[in-house]
Design a protein around this motif. Structure first.
Motif, short mmCIF file in Angstrom:
data_model
loop_
_atom_site.label_atom_id
_atom_site.label_comp_id
_atom_site.label_asym_id
_atom_site.label_seq_id
_atom_site.Cartn_x
_atom_site.Cartn_y
_atom_site.Cartn_z
N TRP A 8 -7.55 -6.26 -1.66
CA TRP A 8 -8.32 -4.86 -1.89
C TRP A 8 -8.21 -4.07 -3.20
O TRP A 8 -8.97 -3.83 -3.79
N CYS A 9 -6.84 -4.11 -3.37
CA CYS A 9 -6.46 -3.06 -4.36
C CYS A 9 -6.36 -3.83 -5.69
O CYS A 9 -6.17 -3.27 -6.75
N ARG A 12 -0.80 -5.63 -8.11
CA ARG A 12 0.36 -4.37 -8.05
C ARG A 12 1.68 -4.90 -8.08
O ARG A 12 1.90 -6.25 -7.76
N ASP A 13 2.56 -4.24 -8.20
CA ASP A 13 4.05 -4.56 -8.37
C ASP A 13 4.57 -4.67 -6.86
O ASP A 13 4.12 -4.09 -6.07
N GLN A 15 7.18 -3.69 -5.53
CA GLN A 15 7.69 -2.71 -4.82
C GLN A 15 6.89 -2.06 -3.92
O GLN A 15 7.27 -1.20 -2.97
N GLU A 16 5.39 -2.29 -4.10
CA GLU A 16 4.50 -1.60 -3.16
C GLU A 16 4.36 -2.39 -1.96
O GLU A 16 3.61 -2.00 -1.11
N THR A 60 2.25 -2.02 1.79
CA THR A 60 2.72 -0.84 2.68
C THR A 60 2.65 0.56 1.83
O THR A 60 2.32 1.51 2.38
N ALA A 61 2.69 0.42 0.59
CA ALA A 61 2.57 1.72 -0.33
C ALA A 61 1.22 1.83 -0.82
O ALA A 61 0.88 2.66 -1.59
N GLY A 62 0.28 1.09 -0.42
CA GLY A 62 -1.30 1.25 -0.98
C GLY A 62 -2.15 1.13 0.15
O GLY A 62 -1.96 2.43 0.96
N CYS A 63 -2.81 0.27 0.43
CA CYS A 63 -3.67 0.43 1.61
C CYS A 63 -3.48 -0.13 2.71
O CYS A 63 -3.99 0.17 3.94
N ARG A 64 -2.20 -0.54 2.74
CA ARG A 64 -1.54 -0.60 4.14
C ARG A 64 -2.15 -1.82 4.94
O ARG A 64 -2.22 -1.95 6.14
N ARG A 65 -2.97 -2.90 4.29
CA ARG A 65 -3.52 -3.86 4.92
C ARG A 65 -2.73 -5.14 4.92
O ARG A 65 -1.72 -5.24 3.84
N ASN B 65 -9.99 1.99 -4.49
CA ASN B 65 -9.32 2.65 -5.64
C ASN B 65 -10.22 3.63 -6.45
O ASN B 65 -10.38 3.80 -7.74
N LEU B 78 -8.98 5.24 0.65
CA LEU B 78 -7.30 4.77 0.92
C LEU B 78 -7.20 3.26 1.51
O LEU B 78 -6.20 2.67 1.25
N ALA B 79 -8.26 2.92 2.17
CA ALA B 79 -8.30 1.64 2.72
C ALA B 79 -9.88 1.33 2.97
O ALA B 79 -10.27 2.22 3.03
N GLN B 149 -3.17 4.38 -4.42
CA GLN B 149 -1.93 4.82 -3.77
C GLN B 149 -0.81 3.94 -4.44
O GLN B 149 -0.73 2.79 -4.47
N ASN B 156 5.96 8.03 -1.90
CA ASN B 156 4.54 7.57 -1.71
C ASN B 156 3.78 8.38 -2.37
O ASN B 156 3.98 9.67 -2.07
#
Lengths: 93, 205
Positions: A8-9, A12-13, A15-16, A60-65, B65, B78-79, B149, B156
């Protein structure tokens, strides 16, 4: 650090993200009928493959999917990412 | 009447932090007490998106995003089924939106008390943030209409490009209030070399 492409995003690194173990492990339909060995096999035994490995990650530190990643455990190269319920495109098995 | 306290209560602003060449290439200012709403629902449900559009005048962004804003309200993706709405303080909009959404499948959570917003800007803001944020902040990757995010110094955050600031290009950082003091002090430390101004909190809305 890995760069992981969230479905989705985007890239990313690492660590996210959080690692969620081997992908495509299906919970047995009726655990009551299993032997201890079969249940232990479902719970604990993993492929631990050298080479291409299908695994779960959560952004986890982004869209949590949650989603799946095909990663080479030797080179650490991320070969493919795909959403839950999907299968990786291409011929990699 | 409720008693509210900014999480930055222990940082006495304004703070003038001149850099090595006595300049200030970074500024930071809290925008306290705004209304924050976490909203979940099905973007394919026309009733759901219309209820939001009717209340705050924004059609929810469905591209990952991205954010949209209108009349002091902003909506951030956000999602695939979750948004952060930020608006003026002391709004009845939360109640209005909640009432409109009652017959629909949704989750509306008022999170105003749990997080706050820093607005940052100045010539050096991308460099200051890049020193502890893994996100690509280059103008070609993070530009007008973007939100993301990510983490800054282990906290966070939601980053929202603020295109409407009269002082120039700016960024809103949404952070949990328990991390706000840490993040503010970390940003001051990161910006010390280039200089910074920590402005008094924004008073309007």
């Amino acid at each position: 650090m890995l760069q992981i492409e969230c479905p989705w995003c985007g890239a990313r690194d690492q660590q996210e993200f959080q690692y969620g173990g081997e992908a495509h492990i299906v919970r047995p339909e009726s655990p009551d009928t299993l032997t201890d060995e079969q249940w232990a096999d479902y719970l604990f035994n993993r492929a631990n493959s050298k080479g291409v490995h299908a695994e779960q990650w959560c952004h986890t530190a982004g869209c949590r999917r949650w989603f799946n990643v095909l990663r080479d455990t030797v080179s650490y190269a991320v070969l493919a990412v795909y959403r839950p319920g999907e299968r990786p495109s291409g011929s990699v098995e | 009447m409720s008693f509210r306290q900014s999480p930055l209560i222990e940082i006495e602003t304004p703070i003038h932090g001149p850099g090595v060449a006595a300049q200030a290439s970074f500024w930071i200012q809290e925008r306290p007490f705004r209304t924050h709403i976490n909203l979940r629902g099905d973007p394919a449900d026309a009733g759901f998106t219309e209820a939001v559009a009717h209340t705050i005048g924004i059609s929810l962004p469905v591209d990952p995003n991205t954010c949209a804003s209108k009349d002091n309200w902003g909506a951030c993706w956000l999602a695939p089924d979750e948004w952060l709405l930020i608006g003026p303080k002391d709004q009845d909009s939360t109640r209005d939106l909640g009432q409109r959404l009652v017959p629909l499948h949704h989750a509306l959570t008022e999170v105003s008390g749990g997080q706050t917003v820093f607005r940052v800007g100045g010539d050096g803001w991308r460099d200051v943030l890049a020193s502890a944020c893994p996100l690509d902040l280059h103008p070609r990757a993070f530009r007008a209409g973007a939100c993301a995010q990510t983490v800054i110094a282990h906290a966070n955050v939601v980053l929202i490009y603020a295109g409407d600031d009269p002082r120039g290009e700016a960024l809103d950082i949404v952070v949990r209030r328990s991390f706000a003091d840490h993040l503010a002090r970390w940003l001051m430390d990161a910006a010390a070399e280039g200089g910074f101004e920590f402005l008094a909190p924004a008073t309007s809305s």
